[in-house]
Design a protein around this motif. Structure first.
Motif, PDB file in Angstrom:
ATOM      1  N   ASP A 107       0.814  -1.217   0.000  1.00  0.00           N
ATOM      2  CA  ASP A 107       0.000   0.000   0.000  1.00  0.00           C
ATOM      3  C   ASP A 107       0.846   1.265   0.000  1.00  0.00           C
ATOM      4  O   ASP A 107       0.460   2.274  -0.602  1.00  0.00           O
ATOM      5  N   GLU A 108       1.984   1.226   0.672  1.00  0.00           N
ATOM      6  CA  GLU A 108       2.835   2.422   0.741  1.00  0.00           C
ATOM      7  C   GLU A 108       3.277   2.856  -0.656  1.00  0.00           C
ATOM      8  O   GLU A 108       3.240   4.045  -0.993  1.00  0.00           O
ATOM      9  N   VAL A 109       3.681   1.896  -1.488  1.00  0.00           N
ATOM     10  CA  VAL A 109       4.085   2.207  -2.862  1.00  0.00           C
ATOM     11  C   VAL A 109       2.875   2.687  -3.659  1.00  0.00           C
ATOM     12  O   VAL A 109       2.958   3.651  -4.416  1.00  0.00           O
ATOM     13  N   MET A 110       1.729   2.023  -3.454  1.00  0.00           N
ATOM     14  CA  MET A 110       0.527   2.408  -4.183  1.00  0.00           C
ATOM     15  C   MET A 110       0.147   3.862  -3.879  1.00  0.00           C
ATOM     16  O   MET A 110      -0.124   4.656  -4.785  1.00  0.00           O
ATOM     17  N   TRP A 111       0.163   4.236  -2.599  1.00  0.00           N
ATOM     18  CA  TRP A 111      -0.209   5.608  -2.232  1.00  0.00           C
ATOM     19  C   TRP A 111       0.858   6.610  -2.675  1.00  0.00           C
ATOM     20  O   TRP A 111       0.544   7.737  -3.039  1.00  0.00           O
ATOM     21  N   SER A 112       2.105   6.199  -2.674  1.00  0.00           N
ATOM     22  CA  SER A 112       3.177   7.070  -3.146  1.00  0.00           C
ATOM     23  C   SER A 112       2.990   7.376  -4.627  1.00  0.00           C
ATOM     24  O   SER A 112       3.141   8.525  -5.067  1.00  0.00           O
ATOM     25  N   ILE A 113       2.652   6.360  -5.409  1.00  0.00           N
ATOM     26  CA  ILE A 113       2.390   6.559  -6.838  1.00  0.00           C
ATOM     27  C   ILE A 113       1.194   7.492  -7.009  1.00  0.00           C
ATOM     28  O   ILE A 113       1.236   8.447  -7.786  1.00  0.00           O
ATOM     29  N   ALA A 114       0.126   7.207  -6.263  1.00  0.00           N
ATOM     30  CA  ALA A 114      -1.096   8.013  -6.377  1.00  0.00           C
ATOM     31  C   ALA A 114      -0.828   9.484  -6.065  1.00  0.00           C
ATOM     32  O   ALA A 114      -1.366  10.374  -6.717  1.00  0.00           O
ATOM     33  N   ASP A 115       0.019   9.739  -5.086  1.00  0.00           N
ATOM     34  CA  ASP A 115       0.359  11.124  -4.727  1.00  0.00           C
ATOM     35  C   ASP A 115       1.219  11.795  -5.788  1.00  0.00           C
ATOM     36  O   ASP A 115       1.201  13.015  -5.923  1.00  0.00           O
ATOM     37  N   THR A 116       1.973  11.012  -6.547  1.00  0.00           N
ATOM     38  CA  THR A 116       2.939  11.548  -7.494  1.00  0.00           C
ATOM     39  C   THR A 116       2.354  11.835  -8.870  1.00  0.00           C
ATOM     40  O   THR A 116       2.715  12.828  -9.496  1.00  0.00           O
ATOM     41  N   ILE A 117       1.471  10.961  -9.331  1.00  0.00           N
ATOM     42  CA  ILE A 117       1.010  11.097 -10.725  1.00  0.00           C
ATOM     43  C   ILE A 117      -0.093  12.147 -10.850  1.00  0.00           C
ATOM     44  O   ILE A 117      -0.910  12.316  -9.950  1.00  0.00           O
ATOM     45  N   PRO A 118      -0.108  12.863 -11.984  1.00  0.00           N
ATOM     46  CA  PRO A 118      -1.177  13.842 -12.198  1.00  0.00           C
ATOM     47  C   PRO A 118      -2.495  13.163 -12.575  1.00  0.00           C
ATOM     48  O   PRO A 118      -2.509  11.996 -13.007  1.00  0.00           O
ATOM     49  N   SER A 119      -3.573  13.870 -12.425  1.00  0.00           N
ATOM     50  CA  SER A 119      -4.886  13.358 -12.841  1.00  0.00           C
ATOM     51  C   SER A 119      -4.863  13.011 -14.324  1.00  0.00           C
ATOM     52  O   SER A 119      -4.187  13.663 -15.117  1.00  0.00           O
ATOM     53  N   GLY A 120      -5.603  11.965 -14.679  1.00  0.00           N
ATOM     54  CA  GLY A 120      -5.683  11.533 -16.071  1.00  0.00           C
ATOM     55  C   GLY A 120      -4.523  10.673 -16.518  1.00  0.00           C
ATOM     56  O   GLY A 120      -4.346  10.449 -17.714  1.00  0.00           O
ATOM     57  N   THR A 121      -3.710  10.193 -15.565  1.00  0.00           N
ATOM     58  CA  THR A 121      -2.561   9.355 -15.918  1.00  0.00           C
ATOM     59  C   THR A 121      -2.558   8.084 -15.074  1.00  0.00           C
ATOM     60  O   THR A 121      -3.376   7.915 -14.167  1.00  0.00           O
ATOM     61  N   ALA A 122      -1.614   7.222 -15.361  1.00  0.00           N
ATOM     62  CA  ALA A 122      -1.451   5.973 -14.613  1.00  0.00           C
ATOM     63  C   ALA A 122       0.035   5.651 -14.521  1.00  0.00           C
ATOM     64  O   ALA A 122       0.846   6.184 -15.284  1.00  0.00           O
ATOM     65  N   ALA A 123       0.374   4.791 -13.578  1.00  0.00           N
ATOM     66  CA  ALA A 123       1.757   4.323 -13.433  1.00  0.00           C
ATOM     67  C   ALA A 123       1.751   2.907 -12.887  1.00  0.00           C
ATOM     68  O   ALA A 123       0.791   2.484 -12.232  1.00  0.00           O
ATOM     69  N   ALA A 124       2.819   2.199 -13.167  1.00  0.00           N
ATOM     70  CA  ALA A 124       2.975   0.829 -12.686  1.00  0.00           C
ATOM     71  C   ALA A 124       4.397   0.633 -12.175  1.00  0.00           C
ATOM     72  O   ALA A 124       5.347   1.181 -12.738  1.00  0.00           O
ATOM     73  N   VAL A 125       4.507  -0.137 -11.107  1.00  0.00           N
ATOM     74  CA  VAL A 125       5.801  -0.566 -10.595  1.00  0.00           C
ATOM     75  C   VAL A 125       5.753  -2.094 -10.557  1.00  0.00           C
ATOM     76  O   VAL A 125       4.828  -2.672  -9.983  1.00  0.00           O
ATOM     77  N   ALA A 126       6.728  -2.717 -11.200  1.00  0.00           N
ATOM     78  CA  ALA A 126       6.766  -4.175 -11.264  1.00  0.00           C
ATOM     79  C   ALA A 126       8.100  -4.696 -10.754  1.00  0.00           C
ATOM     80  O   ALA A 126       9.145  -4.089 -10.991  1.00  0.00           O
ATOM     81  N   LEU A 127       8.042  -5.810 -10.049  1.00  0.00           N
ATOM     82  CA  LEU A 127       9.229  -6.596  -9.719  1.00  0.00           C
ATOM     83  C   LEU A 127       9.159  -7.816 -10.629  1.00  0.00           C
ATOM     84  O   LEU A 127       8.316  -8.692 -10.447  1.00  0.00           O
ATOM     85  N   LEU A 128      10.007  -7.834 -11.663  1.00  0.00           N
ATOM     86  CA  LEU A 128      10.011  -8.904 -12.654  1.00  0.00           C
ATOM     87  C   LEU A 128      11.227  -9.790 -12.453  1.00  0.00           C
ATOM     88  O   LEU A 128      12.359  -9.309 -12.494  1.00  0.00           O
ATOM     89  N   GLU A 129      10.982 -11.062 -12.253  1.00  0.00           N
ATOM     90  CA  GLU A 129      12.082 -12.015 -12.169  1.00  0.00           C
ATOM     91  C   GLU A 129      12.397 -12.499 -13.578  1.00  0.00           C
ATOM     92  O   GLU A 129      11.512 -12.966 -14.302  1.00  0.00           O
ATOM     93  N   HIS A 130      13.661 -12.400 -13.971  1.00  0.00           N
ATOM     94  CA  HIS A 130      14.090 -12.845 -15.293  1.00  0.00           C
ATOM     95  C   HIS A 130      14.501 -14.316 -15.216  1.00  0.00           C
ATOM     96  O   HIS A 130      15.652 -14.647 -14.918  1.00  0.00           O
ATOM     97  N   ARG A 131      13.545 -15.192 -15.490  1.00  0.00           N
ATOM     98  CA  ARG A 131      13.753 -16.647 -15.396  1.00  0.00           C
ATOM     99  C   ARG A 131      14.755 -17.139 -16.451  1.00  0.00           C
ATOM    100  O   ARG A 131      15.471 -18.094 -16.217  1.00  0.00           O
TER     101      ARG A 131
END
Length: 171
Positions: A107-131
């Motif tokens: 939730d901390e990352v989710m709320w941090s993103i929400a506070d950072t991005i402007p209205s009408g936009t979206a953002a994603a943070v992913a932890l991708l393991e390279h198998r």
């Protein structure tokens, strides 16, 4: 205990909130071919009125989440206090993964993103393991090799390098 491949933190911004599923489809195909595995993903969208919608997903089972937490905790602990730290970190990492139900970003990352991005936009943070990198990494280790450097070079990096070289040629 299962070994994990290298994990990439990927942060992506979008100029809108209207997604058609092509990113999820590509991710599904990569997962099916065991190229990547989604350790954690947080997506946040903020509509024109500033209303927030968010989701967090992972490919890991609860057992795999605990294993990943244990491995990450052990490595951090090893760096902090050697073998004793590794043991304590392994336990703490597994417990944290279980308590968070495998939501490593949370939730901390989710709320941090929400506070950072402007209205009408979206953002994603992913932890991708390279198998795909696991057998390659293992072959390097088995041959006695050690990682000295690791970096990604993106097309934009090369464009910037060319611009810097052109500037220095003009000087």
């Amino acid at each position: 205990m299962e070994e994990f491949g290298p994990v990439q933190i990927l942060v992506v911004g979008f100029g809108g909130t209207d997604f058609k599923g092509e990113i999820l489809e590509e991710l599904r195909q990569l997962k099916e071919r065991d190229i990547v595995r989604l350790i954690d993903l947080v997506v946040v969208a903020k509509d024109a009125q500033g209303e927030i919608a968010g989701v967090e997903v992972s490919d890991l089972t609860p057992e795999e989440s605990a294993q990943f937490g244990a491995i990450a905790g052990a490595l951090v602990g090893l760096g902090m206090d050697g073998e004793e730290g590794a043991e304590a970190g392994m336990v703490a990492g597994a417990e944290a993964a279980i308590e968070s139900e495998g939501e490593f970003l949370g939730d901390e990352v989710m709320w941090s993103i929400a506070d950072t991005i402007p209205s009408g936009t979206a953002a994603a943070v992913a932890l991708l393991e390279h198998r795909w990198a696991i057998p390659f990494r293992d072959a390097i280790r088995n041959a006695g090799g050690v990682l000295l450097a690791d970096s990604w070079v993106h097309p934009e990096d090369l464009i910037l390098a060319g611009a810097v070289m052109a500037e220095s040629d003009d000087s």
